[in-house]
Each structure stands twice: as C-alpha cells, then as structure tokens.
Design a protein around this motif. Structure first.
Motif, PDB file in Angstrom:
ATOM      1  N   ASN A   2       0.840  -1.204   0.000  1.00  0.00           N
ATOM      2  CA  ASN A   2       0.000   0.000   0.000  1.00  0.00           C
ATOM      3  C   ASN A   2       0.870   1.248   0.000  1.00  0.00           C
TER       4      ASN A   2
ATOM      5  N   VAL B 213      -2.998   0.488  -8.488  1.00  0.00           N
ATOM      6  CA  VAL B 213      -3.791   0.263  -7.271  1.00  0.00           C
ATOM      7  C   VAL B 213      -5.207  -0.195  -7.604  1.00  0.00           C
TER       8      VAL B 213
ATOM      9  N   ILE C 174      -6.559   7.544  -1.116  1.00  0.00           N
ATOM     10  CA  ILE C 174      -5.168   7.395  -1.537  1.00  0.00           C
ATOM     11  C   ILE C 174      -4.508   8.751  -1.666  1.00  0.00           C
TER      12      ILE C 174
ATOM     13  N   ILE D 191       2.045   2.526  -3.252  1.00  0.00           N
ATOM     14  CA  ILE D 191       1.064   3.321  -4.007  1.00  0.00           C
ATOM     15  C   ILE D 191       1.024   4.760  -3.476  1.00  0.00           C
TER      16      ILE D 191
ATOM     17  N   THR E 240      -8.638  -1.635  -5.312  1.00  0.00           N
ATOM     18  CA  THR E 240      -9.633  -0.680  -4.795  1.00  0.00           C
ATOM     19  C   THR E 240     -10.821  -0.548  -5.728  1.00  0.00           C
TER      20      THR E 240
ATOM     21  N   THR F 290      -8.584  -0.858   2.074  1.00  0.00           N
ATOM     22  CA  THR F 290      -7.980  -2.179   2.234  1.00  0.00           C
ATOM     23  C   THR F 290      -8.582  -2.889   3.439  1.00  0.00           C
TER      24      THR F 290
END
Lengths: 292, 346, 431
Positions: free
Chosen positions: A14, A208, A222, A17, A212, C217
């Motif tokens: 993560n 990503v 993000i 990103i 998502t 997430t």
C-alpha cells in the motif's frame, strides 16, 4: 507472527502506491509550488480510460501505456489551460482551482461511467507467495507494484540529477526569474513538470485499481495519505515521497491490525506532527532553501 | 489607547446590533424552511469568520476546520444530552474545548509553512471525526449522538415556529463571534497579525512575537469553528462522524476563499454560498430533466466549475470583486454625470 | 417550484369557490401533498459519493414502478410522484433536504429514506410534524417503535433477525467450527453480529473484525481472521467490501466457508467486481461460489420467479439502460408495498389514514416478500424473517424454507409455512 509479517507486507505494497502518488505531488510542487488536490481525480480519469480499453478487449499492457500517455497529456493540458492563469495569483487560489477540478472530474466520471465501481485487472497473479504451509499477503503483482514504483523514483532522480532537462526543471522551479534570464523556457518547464506528475499518477492509479476498483471517489483516500506522505517526507524531495509513502503505509497497516482502523488516521497524524515538530519541512527537507 | 479601544468596542456593538436587527427582521418574514437555512448560514458564518481571519490575517491555510467543528458539535451533544447543561453553557464549553485542541495544534502550526500546515490539518480533518467510531459507548459510533430540539420559551407564544427559534439561537451565536472577531481585528492583536503575515522578519524586529501571534490566530479560528460546530448541533440536533467529513473542511475552506478572506463581508458571502448553492445547483439539475447519472452529478459539476471560475474571475474573492465592481460603477457614473453636464441638450 | 406552488394555490381557490360541501366531508384537498389526481412523496438517497454505488439505483427503480402504476390509472385515481433529493449519505444534508421536502415542497410523506446514520436524524422531526415516514431503507431496529415514532415504519428485516437466521444455520450446519466475523462498523454490522452471537456458541466465535466504510484495504481484518483460524467467515459487508475481502483472502490462500448477509452478496454486483482477477484464472463468481446467505425477496437472478419477471418487464420499459440487480428488486418491492398502503388507506387519503392502513392491514399484505411483514400498532418493523440461500453457479438458490423470528435475543426461530403468491394480473396490487 504471521499476522505481523502480513501487516508489514501489506503496509509496504500500500505504501508503494502512496509513494507513487506522493511522488506526483512532489513533482508538481517542485515545478509550480502548487499542491495538486486534483491528482487523485486525474488518475481516476486515466484509470477509467484504461478500464474501458480492457473492457473493450484490448491487452492490459496497451491499456497501461495509454493510461500513462493520457496522464501526460492531461497533466500538460491542465497546466496550460487552468493552472497558468493562477500561477501569479496567491498560492491559495491555485489550491481552490485544483479542488474545483477534483470536484468537477469526480462529477464528470459519475456522469459518464456512473457511480458504480468497476473491476480492473492486475498485471500479474494476485495469489500470494507460498511460504511454508501458508500464503503470505504479497503476490507477484505486489512485487510488480513495488518494483515499478522504485524504478520510476530512480528514473526521476536520474532525470533531475543527470540530464539538462532535469537541471532546467530545477532551475525553473527554484529561481524562475534567473532561469528565464539564462534562456530556460520556464513556462514549458512548468508544463513538463505537470505532465510528468500526471503520468506518474496515472501509473499509480492503474497499479492500485485492481484492489480498490475504479469509481469516481475510490481514489480519494489514496490522495489524502499520499499528501500526508509527501509532507512527511518533505515536499521538495522525491526520495522523501518514497520514504514517506512506505512509512505511512506501514503505520496505517499496523494500527489497523492491532488497534482498529478507526484510530489509524490519528496515528498517521501523530507521526506527521511529531516529525514536523523536529523538522518543519519534512524528513528530507532541503534546509538550504530557507537560507536562500 | 484605552479610549481608542472603547471607541472600537462601541463601533463593534453598533455593527453587531445592526446585524442582529437585520437577521431578526429577515427571520420573521420568511417561512420555516428559510428560517432553517438562516440557521445553517449562521453556524457556517461563525465557523467561517475565524477561518477567514486565519487565512486572511494569519496567512495560514487550514484544510481541517471541519474537525474543530466536530469537536464543538460533540461537546455540545455530550453536555446537553448526558449532563443536561443549558445551551449557553454547553456552547461556551464547546468553544473553549475547541480552542484547547486548537492551541495544541496551533503551537505546532505556528512553525509550519503553507503546504505543511495544509497537510497536518488535512490529516486532522480525516482523523478526528473517526474517533467517534472507536468509542461507540460514549460517542455513539457511526450513528453519533442526537439531542432533543430546543423548545421555544413560552413567552414567544405557542405558535412560534421552532425553526425560527433555531435560527435565533444560531444567529446569536454568530453575532457573538462577529462581535469578538470585529473587535480583535481592529485591535493591536489584529495589527500584529497583519504585520506578521506581511513580513515575519520585520514584524519580529518591531517586537511582535511571531510564533505566539500565529498561534493565537489559530486558536481563535479553532474556537470560532468549535462554536460553529456547537451551533450546528443545536440546529441539526446531531453530532456524528458522517456530518464532518473531509469534504466539509474543504468546502468551508473553499467558501472562505471565494467569499474573500480577511473580510467580515467575505465570511458573509461564503456562508450564503454554502447554504444557497447546493439548492440552486440541484434545482438547475432538476429542471433540465436529464438522465439519472447526469442529473445526480450535475450539481457537483456546477460546484466544481464554480470554484474554478470564481478564482479566475475574482482572484481576491467575491468581496474584492464587489469592491472593484462598485469602483467601476462609481467611475462610470461620475463620467456619465460629467457627460450629461457638458451636453445638456441630451 | 414556484410554478407548482401557484398551481396548488389556484387549485385550493377552486375548491373554496366550489362550495363548502367538499370541505365538510374532510376532503383529501386538506391533506398536504395530495390532490384528487396526485400524491407526492419525497425521499433522501445517496446519489453521489462513497455510498452511491448500488444504492443510487433504488429510487429510480421505485420511480419506474410508480410510472408503471400511474400508466395503469394510479391509485384511487391519483398518480404517485416521488421527489428524490441527494443527501450524499451525510446526515447534515439529510436534515436539510428532508426539511425542504416537508416544509417547502409540501410532500405528503417520506418514502424509503435511505440509511441509519442519516435517517435517524429526521425521525424526530417527521413524527413531530406528523408526516408519514414509510418504509425506511435500512434494517435498523430503531424504526420498530410504534409507541415513540407512530409515523415511522421500517420495511426490510431488522439486521439482527438476519444475523440470527444466519447464526442458526452456522450452529446447525457448521457445528463446532471456528467462526470469524467481518462487519461494517455501524448498526448494520453490529446488529448482524448481535444476531450471530445470539445463535453461535461464543467459544466458536474466534475473531470479530470491524472495518470503517471508506477504507481501501481489508488486509488487517482478513489477516486477523485468518490467523485466528476461522473456518467460517461471516461478512456483514456492503458488496464492494465483500469483494475486497474475498480478494484479500484469495491472496492469502485463505478459503473459509463464506456466509454473507443479503446486503453484501448481490451476485451481479459482486461478480462484476471480481471478474478480472488474475486474468481469468478465477472467474468472478468463483470467489463467492458456495456462500451461504439469506434473502427476504426473490433473487434478481431467479428469472423464473413471476415477481422477477414482472419487475424485469417494468425495468426494461421505465428504467432502461441501468443494471437489473438486487437494488432494482429492492426499489420495486418497496414501491409495491407503498402502492398497497395507498390502496388500503382509501380514497380519502390523509396522513393518519395511511398510518392506520399499515398498522391494521400491513401484516396480511402479500407481495414479492418471501415472509410476511410484522406491522401492528406497536410493531413498526418490516419483514419478520428471511430464507437461507446459497450461491450456486453465480446465482442465489433459495432453500425454499422461509424462517421467522423476532429481533430480541433468545426468541425462537420458527418456519413460515405460507407460500409466496403470484403477482396480481397486471402487476398492480389490488388490495
């Protein structure tokens, strides 16, 4: 223990990103001293374009290349059409313009593609690597993401350090008047800075999106944490964006895992505040700039 | 010096009194829904006036004032619903608590430059309202807290619309903020702020404590936002995470800039925009009879375009634009006037 | 807006001129939002923003059904209008638009206002203004309070009822297996979890992991559930998080028995999100195949069901170009219930009459629901149960055994022996 490892791995992928989007923010900050809040919406549009291509039966790699190309064009156009008009105004006006662009692009995407999110393919398998008797939360696709982001960061670093274009970009950003006197076409450098940033953003969006999905407001979180990452690392520094991104990714992952997701943003805030108390312009602050 | 201050306070009192009269007159003429809109505008105004001072006089960007509104909102909800405090006390406490949170952040903020402060406040706007989700027993989780609507006192008569009473409460709160800020901006503190914004080094040389002055500006704006949030709880009878999303922080920030920062009228235009624009854009979208997705997103698109166009047309905000316009009109008028005089046959 | 106001005023004048007789018999003209030829409802829906996906389809589906009914003469000669306002799932906006609908647009009632955090903030206002608040689109137990909120009625089964029915299935069919629960941190998730806790022995529940809506997430939650050794994964999630959760489980090679609430399993939506993983190595429905779920309406994928056939026909005529999925069925089924309520309220439509109609007759209304409603004078909750189903071949196959229960802890779960009637000829309710 396996949970700790999985949280770490997920934090890194993560974080990569966040790092990529933070890199885009840093590029624009360095070019025009503007924080581009529309970054998340711009990469949303390019990812929709890629998704439409894939849905029409085109290969993934073509869609990826078109997305990045669209990002470059989109970034350049945004600078030429909109940002140029507020570059001489107080910095706050540019912030509002990018906020307006963010809202407008999200509405536009909702009009064209509806608010229902859609799927986006991954470049490689998302099945985690098998370690011992279990699979870890890191797949060939995660490896791809981390490598691409690292490569982009290295390439940008090399561009700024070793090429004449990079030198001109830096000169235009740090001392536009002097650069202009020395024959640098400052306006064009600004446009290139925006184009590069939007291209990097487009890449991040495509990376990503498999996890998502693609929706008008799906990339907002993000952008938020990428901005936190960019500020944490220091807005001047591409390396700072990378380090900041991974740090934010890890903190969010650990706190969500052990303390509950509701407190994760608070932990990010605490880390940011503590860092800025010690270093008011981020971890990799260019301390020279203040003295100039 | 003291006499000067007293003159200032009298002037502020006159301004506030006139505003109160105007507000009371308008609220008595309009219907129930418009009263509620007035109430909305009033709590926005309380929050905006502080933000406007912070940006316009302090030269600082805050993208997180929605978080301070949330602090004020939760404080009022907890004190009124659980502790049965009277409204005035709860609102004062909400203002104080937000000021305290603002002081903690402001101390750090005073050292930070534009985008770094923007980053901190943005993260604050995301992080703070979520705390409600972590402590559902006290803060009500995702559903938040609800308070009973305040009932109009009996001397107003039994047919007094409750919406008008809400408008009056919010209006009084907004006027209190106006009185305070009006006084402040015309006092030594206001001059110190402007001096620091324009040139930190010069201001420091003249004996201004730069860090302290900027912290004070931050605390003041946080207190105003907290009061605004507390008033919002009274008007809407709710305090919950979903009412204070990041989008709210960005919306009030954008409105403050478009209204015109550093000006009390600017905060007024900003509040009017926040209340009226959503309904206008929704009505436009409705009247065009478009398909579902387009109609649903058109108000957002209009809002986005308006932000961009406003900044391109009036870089100094609506208030500066109006001042320019009135200047133009005056000049046009006087030139026409002279034309008429020189050419009486027409 | 101003046009409709002046129209209404003109109409009122006409009534006044027409004589006192009309007024004398308590005419419908005195009821806000009602004319002899129309009745107007309002609603608040998330048309944009993070809550819009899926939910933004509900109101258009209801409107499509109303258009169909209007084209067939309406109810008691009145056409049904629905004014949709976007509240973005932000309670501040909900309060604003509901006040606007009631005070300015003068609607007769509010219909299928969506969401718990949003709608709870207007229930007090609607009841103090005596505005019918029909069929709230949320399974919060809070609508089920006829004593305190006489004008508010729920519609879908209470989340706890659904949790209990799923919990009983787990206790019976996966006895002794370790259970992990992934739930949205709001009343939907918490209500469902309460139902599970009521039926599954607490020693078997090894992990309960909340997530905040808006997150990108679920790594932390799924790894925690996996490392707790859960063999059954219960999801109280909305579709996008069902999908994200299954993707994460797929990466981890974690394949527990999946149990999902009806909210999160609409196969059309979830499969569309999962279809492209790993370049077709796993098809969209593969990751939810075999999942246990419940439903209280026929599944949108059940093409042979006469109700689905009816709704599909109306959808293709009045709401074309949008997907036909569980949300469409939901919107049409609630609209069907509203038409039943309007029929039952009689020709002299008043706000009190429609409330009384639901309280007195609602329990016996049959329609697309698989189980009856619970409506009485004090009970304002909606459907009283659900039916277990299973995802097979990308479709939900129902077990054919509807179950009934109460939301309170410890109350038994009993089978419902009635069966679902076919829709009336023409598709417009006749009762």
């Amino acid at each position: 223990m396996t949970q700790f490892i999985d949280l770490t791995l997920s934090g890194i992928s993560n974080g990569a990103i966040y790092a990529a989007v933070a890199l885009a923010l840093v590029l624009i900050w360095r070019a025009t001293r503007i924080v581009n809040f529309a970054q998340g919406a711009m990469l949303m549009i390019t990812t929709y374009i890629a998704a439409a291509l894939v849905e029409a039966g085109n290969p993934y790699w073509l869609a990826l290349v078109v997305a990045v190309a669209a990002g470059l064009v989109f970034g350049a156009l945004t600078e030429l059409v909109l940002i140029r008009r507020v570059e001489s105004a107080p910095p706050i006006n540019a912030v509002i313009v990018t906020l307006g662009l963010l809202v407008f692009l999200e509405a536009l995407a909702g009009m064209i593609w509806s608010d229902t999110p859609r799927a986006f393919p991954a470049a490689f398998s998302i099945q985690g690597y098998e370690v011992g008797h279990t699979r870890i939360l890191f797949s060939p696709n995660s490896t791809f993401i981390v490598c691409v982001v690292a490569l982009v960061a290295l390439a940008l670093g090399a561009l700024f350090r070793y090429t004449s274009l990079g030198l001109k970009l830096r000169a235009a950003a740090f001392a536009p008047e002097v650069a202009r006197l020395l024959g640098v076409r400052v306006g064009r450098m600004f446009t290139i800075g925006w184009a590069l940033a939007a291209g990097v953003g487009a890449l991040a969006g495509a990376l990503v999106a498999p996890s998502t999905f693609v929706g008008p407001s799906n990339f907002d979180p993000i952008l938020i944490f990428a901005f936190t990452a960019a500020v944490l690392g220091g807005l001047e520094s591409p390396l700072g964006a990378i380090v900041g991104g991974v740090l934010i990714g890890l903190v969010l992952s650990y706190v969500s895992g052990y303390e509950g997701e509701a407190l994760a943003p608070l932990a990010a805030l605490a880390m940011l505040l503590l860092t800025l108390m010690l270093r008011p312009t981020g971890i990799f602050a260019a301390s020279r700039e203040r003295r100039v | 010096m003291r006499a000067l201050a007293r003159v200032g306070a009298v002037r502020a009192a006159v301004v506030v009194l006139l505003a109160a009269l105007a507000f009371g007159a308008v609220s008595s003429l309009v219907g129930e829904y418009r009263d509620l809109q007035l109430a909305d505008g009033a709590y926005y105004f309380a929050a905006l006036i502080g933000l406007s001072v912070l940006i316009g006089f302090g030269g600082k960007i805050s993208l997180g004032h929605g978080a301070f509104m949330a602090v004020g909102a939760y404080a009022v909800a907890l004190l009124v619903a659980d502790e049965h405090w009277p409204l005035v006390g709860a609102l004062a406490a909400a203002t104080a608590v937000s000021a305290l949170v603002g002081a903690v952040l402001g101390a750090a903020a005073s050292r930070l430059q534009g985008p770094y402060l923007a980053g901190v406040t943005l993260t604050l706007a995301v992080a703070l309202p979520q705390i409600g989700n972590r402590f559902p027993e006290t803060l009500g989780g995702e559903n938040g807290l609800v308070i009973d609507p305040p009932a109009p006192p009996s001397f107003l008569g039994s047919s007094f619309p409750p919406q008008r009473y809400l408008a009056w409460i919010a209006g009084l709160g907004a006027l209190a903020a106006l009185f305070f800020i009006y006084n402040m901006t015309r006092s030594g503190a206001g001059r110190a702020l402007r001096a620091v914004r324009d040139d930190e080094v010069a201001a420091a040389l003249c004996g201004c404590h730069v860090g302290r002055t900027q912290t004070v500006a931050f605390v003041l704006s946080a207190a105003c936002a907290g009061l605004g949030g507390g008033l919002a709880t009274v008007v809407l009878q709710l305090a919950q995470p979903g009412a204070f999303p990041l989008e709210l922080s960005l919306r009030i920030f954008a409105a403050a800039v478009i209204g015109g920062v550093g000006s009390l009228w600017g905060a007024f235009w900003a509040a009017a925009l926040l209340v009226l624009l959503p309904n206008w854009s929704h009505d436009i979208a409705q009247s065009l009879s478009l398909s579902g997705n387009v109609a649903a997103n058109l108000p957002l698109a209009i809002y986005g375009v308006m932000l961009i166009v406003a900044m391109l047309l009036w870089p100094g905000g609506i208030q500066a634009g109006l001042r320019q316009l009135s200047g133009l009109l005056k000049r046009a008028y006087s030139s026409r006037h002279s034309v008429t005089q020189s050419n009486p046959a027409k | 807006m101003s046009l409709s106001m002046s129209k209404r005023r003109a109409w009122l004048l006409a009534v006044a001129a027409g004589g006192l007789a009309v007024v004398g018999c308590g005419s419908s003209g005195s009821t806000v939002g009602v004319t002899p030829t129309s009745v107007t409802f309002g609603t608040h829906q998330p048309l944009t923003g993070p809550a819009a996906p899926g939910y933004s389809e509900i109101a258009p589906a209801s409107i499509a059904f109303f258009k169909y009914v209007n084209a067939h003469g309406g109810v008691w000669g009145r056409k049904i209008n629905l004014i949709v306002k976007n509240d973005e799932y932000n309670p501040t906006q909900t309060v604003n638009v509901v006040h606007q609908l009631v005070l300015q647009e003068k609607v007769f009632g509010i219909f299928e206002g969506l969401g718990t955090p949003t709608h709870t903030k207007v229930v007090g206002f609607l009841n103090s203004e005596k505005v019918p608040d029909l069929f709230v689109a949320s399974g919060c137990p809070c609508w089920d309070n006829g004593a305190e909120h006489p004008y508010t009625f729920g519609w879908q089964p209470n989340y706890t009822i659904e949790g209990k029915i799923l919990g009983q299935y787990i206790a019976q069919h996966f006895a002794g297996k370790k259970v992990g629960v992934l739930y949205q941190n709001d009343d939907f998730g918490n209500g469902g979890l309460a139902g599970i806790r009521d039926e599954v022995p607490s020693k078997d529940i090894v992990a309960t992991q909340p997530y905040e809506p808006g997150t990108t997430t679920l790594a932390a939650q799924i790894t925690a559930i996996k490392s707790a050794g859960a063999e059954v994964l219960v999801d109280f999630t909305v579709p996008i998080y069902t999908a994200i959760g299954q993707l994460t489980a797929f990466t981890l090679g974690y394949t527990p028995q999946l149990v999902v609430s009806s909210v999160g399993i609409d196969p059309t939506t979830v499969a569309a999100l999962l279809k492209t993983i790993s370049k077709g190595k796993a098809s969209g429905t593969a990751l939810i195949e075999g999942a246990i779920t419940t439903n209280y309406l026929p599944s949108s994928t059940e093409t042979s069901n006469p109700w689905i056939a009816l709704f599909r026909r109306i959808h293709s005529e009045y709401d074309p170009g949008t997907p036909f999925d569980g949300n469409t069925v939901y919107g049409m089924a609630t609209a069907y219930t509203l038409v039943q309520a309007l029929k039952a309220a009689g020709k002299n439509l008043t706000r009190e009459a429609i409330v009384k109609a639901v309280e007195e007759g609602g329990k016996s209304w049959s329609g697309p629901g698989l189980v009856p409603f619970r409506y009485t004078k004090t009970q304002h909750g909606g459907y009283g149960g659900a039916e277990i189903g299973r995802v097979e071949g990308g479709k939900i196959v129902l077990s054919g055994k509807p179950l009934l229960t109460e939301p309170t802890a410890g109350t038994p779960i009993t089978p419902y022996t009635g069966s679902q009637p076919a829709p009336p000829t023409g598709g417009v309710p006749s009762e």
